[in-house]
Design an enzyme around this catalytic site. Structure first.
Site, mmCIF file in Angstrom:
data_model
loop_
_atom_site.group_PDB
_atom_site.id
_atom_site.type_symbol
_atom_site.label_atom_id
_atom_site.label_comp_id
_atom_site.label_asym_id
_atom_site.label_seq_id
_atom_site.Cartn_x
_atom_site.Cartn_y
_atom_site.Cartn_z
ATOM 1 N N ASP A 10 45.432 -26.141 -61.242
ATOM 2 C CA ASP A 10 44.633 -27.323 -60.527
ATOM 3 C C ASP A 10 45.623 -27.902 -59.449
ATOM 4 O O ASP A 10 45.654 -29.214 -59.499
ATOM 5 C CB ASP A 10 44.101 -28.159 -61.799
ATOM 6 C CG ASP A 10 43.361 -27.580 -62.508
ATOM 7 O OD1 ASP A 10 42.953 -26.387 -62.354
ATOM 8 O OD2 ASP A 10 42.754 -28.552 -63.497
ATOM 9 N N HIS A 54 33.663 -29.348 -60.703
ATOM 10 C CA HIS A 54 32.762 -30.108 -61.620
ATOM 11 C C HIS A 54 31.459 -30.294 -60.703
ATOM 12 O O HIS A 54 31.627 -30.499 -59.483
ATOM 13 C CB HIS A 54 33.225 -31.643 -61.803
ATOM 14 C CG HIS A 54 34.489 -31.491 -62.972
ATOM 15 N ND1 HIS A 54 34.465 -30.734 -63.853
ATOM 16 C CD2 HIS A 54 35.653 -32.167 -62.905
ATOM 17 C CE1 HIS A 54 35.555 -30.936 -64.695
ATOM 18 N NE2 HIS A 54 36.122 -31.947 -63.925
ATOM 19 N N HIS A 86 35.938 -36.527 -59.668
ATOM 20 C CA HIS A 86 36.803 -35.680 -59.115
ATOM 21 C C HIS A 86 36.552 -34.305 -58.979
ATOM 22 O O HIS A 86 35.631 -33.773 -59.752
ATOM 23 C CB HIS A 86 38.110 -36.086 -59.859
ATOM 24 C CG HIS A 86 38.412 -35.348 -61.178
ATOM 25 N ND1 HIS A 86 37.539 -36.056 -62.259
ATOM 26 C CD2 HIS A 86 38.429 -34.128 -61.894
ATOM 27 C CE1 HIS A 86 37.648 -35.285 -63.552
ATOM 28 N NE2 HIS A 86 38.242 -34.067 -62.830
ATOM 29 N N LYS A 111 36.637 -23.898 -63.435
ATOM 30 C CA LYS A 111 36.308 -24.323 -64.851
ATOM 31 C C LYS A 111 35.777 -25.657 -64.771
ATOM 32 O O LYS A 111 35.796 -26.407 -63.710
ATOM 33 C CB LYS A 111 37.626 -24.395 -65.844
ATOM 34 C CG LYS A 111 38.763 -25.342 -65.217
ATOM 35 C CD LYS A 111 39.711 -25.289 -65.966
ATOM 36 C CE LYS A 111 41.323 -26.242 -65.324
ATOM 37 N NZ LYS A 111 40.694 -27.645 -65.184
ATOM 38 N N CYS A 156 45.474 -30.446 -68.108
ATOM 39 C CA CYS A 156 45.007 -28.975 -67.867
ATOM 40 C C CYS A 156 46.373 -28.044 -68.052
ATOM 41 O O CYS A 156 46.206 -26.984 -68.588
ATOM 42 C CB CYS A 156 44.370 -28.904 -66.517
ATOM 43 S SG CYS A 156 42.789 -29.564 -66.639
HETATM 44 C C1 VGL Z 1 42.468 -32.545 -65.095
HETATM 45 C C2 VGL Z 1 41.684 -34.769 -66.102
HETATM 46 C C3 VGL Z 1 40.340 -34.248 -65.917
HETATM 47 C C4 VGL Z 1 43.765 -31.752 -64.904
HETATM 48 C C5 VGL Z 1 41.030 -32.240 -65.047
HETATM 49 O O1 VGL Z 1 43.681 -30.659 -64.148
HETATM 50 O O2 VGL Z 1 44.616 -31.853 -65.631
HETATM 51 N N1 VGL Z 1 42.564 -33.861 -65.750
HETATM 52 N N2 VGL Z 1 40.154 -32.986 -65.102
HETATM 53 ZN ZN ZN Z 2 38.362 -32.653 -64.430
#
Ligand code: VGL
Ligand code: ZN
Length: 212
Positions: A10, A54, A86, A111, A156
């Site tokens: 991510d 998302h 986000h 994801k 994540c």
């Molecule tokens: C993440 C919070 C919400 C991450 C993703 O990539 O760690 N954290 N969505």
């Molecule tokens: Zn997220």
């Protein structure tokens, strides 16, 4: 054939400076990622990335529930932290960081597409209801060992590492290539400890390069 893959978790604009869910020093993961990409490529290792992806109405978004970002509650029966909107599909915020050496990435695994469940791990959603294609890809390519870094340490990265360990992978985490959300100040430190307790080996980039 290689038996190792680098997993970049991510490393997306929304988790970096100016992003919707910016993590302190998130951008500093990019140089470490690029250094390891080069290291892995020179050895024939695979380079993989996960991408939080998302729909605009995702149930992890505080905006969908009229609650404050970073508050907690339940989503479809599961404990959930509600986040600022986000990584909305196809937005700039969802794009991988522009300075990341994306040309070197062999495969990206998305994801968090199901609005009813969050998906921190690159392998499974938070209730392990559904898997991404990552484990199958790794099996197909005979890969048993992962080097993991990215964002965010306490979400994540942590859940990807814990799932990888449960699936039997040998996991090394590059700690200076990770940064955390830290809703509580110790969250990232605690996350690294949990990963280590469950069997991950923690390295700085310099440690890794000296010992490999
Ligand atoms: C993440 C919070 C919400 C991450 C993703 O990539 O760690 N954290 N969505
Ligand atoms: Zn997220």
């Amino acid at each position: 054939m290689t038996q190792r893959a680098l997993l970049l978790v991510d490393i997306q604009n929304d988790f970096c400076a100016g992003g919707a869910l910016a993590v302190a020093e998130g951008d500093s993961t990019v140089d470490i990622a690029n250094a390891l990409i080069e290291w892995c490529k020179s050895r024939g290792d695979a380079v993989l990335a996960s991408q939080d992806w998302h729909p605009a109405n995702h149930g992890s978004f505080a905006s969908q529930h009229g609650v404050a970002p970073f508050s907690t509650g339940k989503l479809d029966g599961l404990a959930q932290t509600f986040w600022p909107d986000h990584c909305v599909q196809n937005s700039d915020g969802a794009a991988l960081h522009p300075l990341l050496n994306q040309q070197a990435i062999d495969e990206v695994f998305r994801k968090g597409e199901d609005p009813n469940i969050d998906s921190y791990s690159a392998f499974f959603d938070n209730d392990h209801r559904k898997a991404t294609a990552l484990h199958g890809w790794l099996q197909q390519h005979g890969i048993r060992e992962l080097i993991v870094l990215g964002l965010a340490t306490d979400y994540c990265v942590k859940f990807s590492v814990l799932d990888a360990l449960k699936l039997g992978y040998v996991v090394s985490v590059i700690t200076d290539g990770c940064r955390g959300v830290n809703i509580q100040p110790q969250d990232s430190t605690q996350a690294f400890m949990e990963m280590a307790v469950e069997g991950a080996t923690l390295y700085t980039l310099a440690d890794w390069q000296e010992t490999h």
